[in-house]
Structures are given as C-alpha cells and as structure tokens.
Design a protein around this motif. Sequence first.
Motif, PDB file in Angstrom:
ATOM      1  N   LEU A  54       0.828  -1.206   0.000  1.00 37.13           N
ATOM      2  CA  LEU A  54       0.000   0.000   0.000  1.00 37.13           C
ATOM      3  C   LEU A  54       0.863   1.257   0.000  1.00 37.13           C
ATOM      4  N   VAL A  55       1.852   1.303   0.904  1.00 40.48           N
ATOM      5  CA  VAL A  55       2.729   2.475   0.975  1.00 40.48           C
ATOM      6  C   VAL A  55       3.569   2.592  -0.294  1.00 40.48           C
ATOM      7  N   GLY A  56       4.092   1.465  -0.788  1.00 41.04           N
ATOM      8  CA  GLY A  56       4.897   1.495  -2.004  1.00 41.04           C
ATOM      9  C   GLY A  56       4.095   1.931  -3.218  1.00 41.04           C
ATOM     10  N   THR A  57       2.832   1.506  -3.297  1.00 45.78           N
ATOM     11  CA  THR A  57       1.982   1.914  -4.416  1.00 45.78           C
ATOM     12  C   THR A  57       1.712   3.411  -4.390  1.00 45.78           C
ATOM     13  N   ILE A  58       1.422   3.950  -3.203  1.00 38.63           N
ATOM     14  CA  ILE A  58       1.156   5.387  -3.088  1.00 38.63           C
ATOM     15  C   ILE A  58       2.399   6.196  -3.470  1.00 38.63           C
ATOM     16  N   LYS A  59       3.574   5.749  -3.017  1.00 37.11           N
ATOM     17  CA  LYS A  59       4.798   6.454  -3.372  1.00 37.11           C
ATOM     18  C   LYS A  59       5.087   6.363  -4.871  1.00 37.11           C
ATOM     19  N   ALA A  60       4.874   5.183  -5.447  1.00 35.37           N
ATOM     20  CA  ALA A  60       5.152   5.011  -6.876  1.00 35.37           C
ATOM     21  C   ALA A  60       4.175   5.788  -7.741  1.00 35.37           C
ATOM     22  N   LEU A  61       2.941   5.959  -7.280  1.00 32.16           N
ATOM     23  CA  LEU A  61       1.948   6.688  -8.067  1.00 32.16           C
ATOM     24  C   LEU A  61       2.303   8.159  -8.221  1.00 32.16           C
ATOM     25  N   SER A  62       3.004   8.711  -7.222  1.00 33.50           N
ATOM     26  CA  SER A  62       3.387  10.124  -7.318  1.00 33.50           C
ATOM     27  C   SER A  62       4.346  10.382  -8.469  1.00 33.50           C
ATOM     28  N   GLY A  63       5.135   9.380  -8.847  1.00 38.15           N
ATOM     29  CA  GLY A  63       6.073   9.547  -9.954  1.00 38.15           C
ATOM     30  C   GLY A  63       5.609   8.936 -11.252  1.00 38.15           C
ATOM     31  N   ALA A  64       4.435   8.297 -11.240  1.00 37.85           N
ATOM     32  CA  ALA A  64       3.906   7.672 -12.457  1.00 37.85           C
ATOM     33  C   ALA A  64       3.104   8.687 -13.240  1.00 37.85           C
TER      34      ALA A  64
END
Length: 261
Positions: free
Chosen positions: A148-158
């Motif tokens: 969950l945390v990794g997805t939220i962080k990755a979405l900011s740069g996607a």
Amino acid sequence: MDWISMGFGLPLTLIVMVAIFRQVKKDQGVPVYIINLLFSDLIQFCGRIIYSCMIEIGFTIMFIGLMASVGFMVCISLERYLIIAKPLWYRFRRNIKTYVVICGIVWTISLIIPILVYLPIETTDTPILLTILTSVLLLPFPFFIFCLVGTIKALSGALSVPAEEKRRIVAIQIVVMLIYSMLFLPIISYILLQKMDIIIYLLFLVCLYLSPFADTTLYVLTRKSFLDKFLASLCSCKASDNQEMSSKDTESTTAPHTETV
C-alpha cells in the motif's frame, strides 16, 4: 446465521464467477487471482456445510479455503504494486506460465499446512502445531502495508498513469488491507488464542461468515467501469459542494456593497 449467510453468499459467488467467465469470453482480460479467490470462497462454503456433520474434516476444508483466500489477496496486492512500481518488468513477466506457477504454489501451501495439523504422528502436539501454522497467516500483514505504501509512493512519480487509474489502484489496495485487517485478523486471533470467550467466538463467526462477501467486492473494484462511475460521482458531489460554498462566499461579499449603494 451460518445457513442464512450461505444462502446469500453461495449464489452471489456463483453469479460473480459466471460474470467473470462471460467477461473472459469477450476478451476483456482474465482476472486469474480473482477467479482463484472466488474458488477459495466456494471451498469455505463447502467446508461450512461439511462442518455440521464432520467437524474436523469441515474445519480442515474451511482452513484450506481461508489460507488460499489470504494467499490470493497477497497476489492481488502484489500485482497492483508491480503495475505501478515495476511496469516494464511486470509486462514481460505477465504470462500464463507465471500465473500457473504462482497459483500452484498458493494452492500447494494452502493444502499442505492444514493437512500437517491432522497428521497421525504421536509426537506431534496438535494445538502447538496449529498455533505455529496459523501464525503463517500473520505474515501477509506487513506485506500488505508495504504494498500500500509502495503503491502510493510510486503513483506520485507515475506521470503516464491517468488519474482515474491511480484512484482505482489505490482503492483496491486499501480494500484488500481493510478486508484482511477487519475480517481475517480476528479469525487468526481466535485460532491463536484458543479461548472460548463468547464475545471473541461471536466475532470469529461473524468475520468467518462475511469473508466471502468481502471477496466479491474485489471483483467489483476490478471492474473499471463501475469504480470509475463511483469515483466520478464522488468527484462531482465534491465539485458541486465547492461551487455552493464559493457561491455563498460571493453572495456574502457582494451583499454589503449593494446595501451601501
């Protein structure tokens, strides 16, 4: 309560599975992990039916379905994380062979661990072994948090991912986390504590009966059309509220000027 939940849950699960297979025939993609998750729900329903006649066999079948359900929830969460964090790697690794291997591993683990509890070995302490094997179900909890945390962080740069797709992926991750925390953790806690307190026992039964219903929500969330409409309605409601607030603010600011004139 058990029979009522099965009376609603079993037909609902079958209807969702028919809808998925119709979706597959239309070449709209194969949600492999969702299909296996629904199969694990059917196994839980079968175990609950058998439990009324043969307690140990019924509980073993329910435990198999429970472990498979948790395992495929992990697969769904990991898949959503890889789509955002490792899109190129996921695209090349996404094939039938990978799906078959992962699903085979999940079903093998789900079958072996419950059978180990009831092995006819004289030196085996069944309660202790059951506690140790049930503790395996606690391992996905930090994994869900990481995804969950990794997805939220990755979405900011996607930047290439549309905003609607981002909201849908985050919504699926949050729902998976909530289902595990609110339904599966009480079941695991009851098995580990091995206490017959009436409140804990009733909570265990409620969570056990509701878990198949919660799995069908994951299928609803994977339907892009449904979730997009739901999120769009929320955004439109929020936009209308903001417009009402702004109109009220403009009216309040213009009122004193009209009085002076």
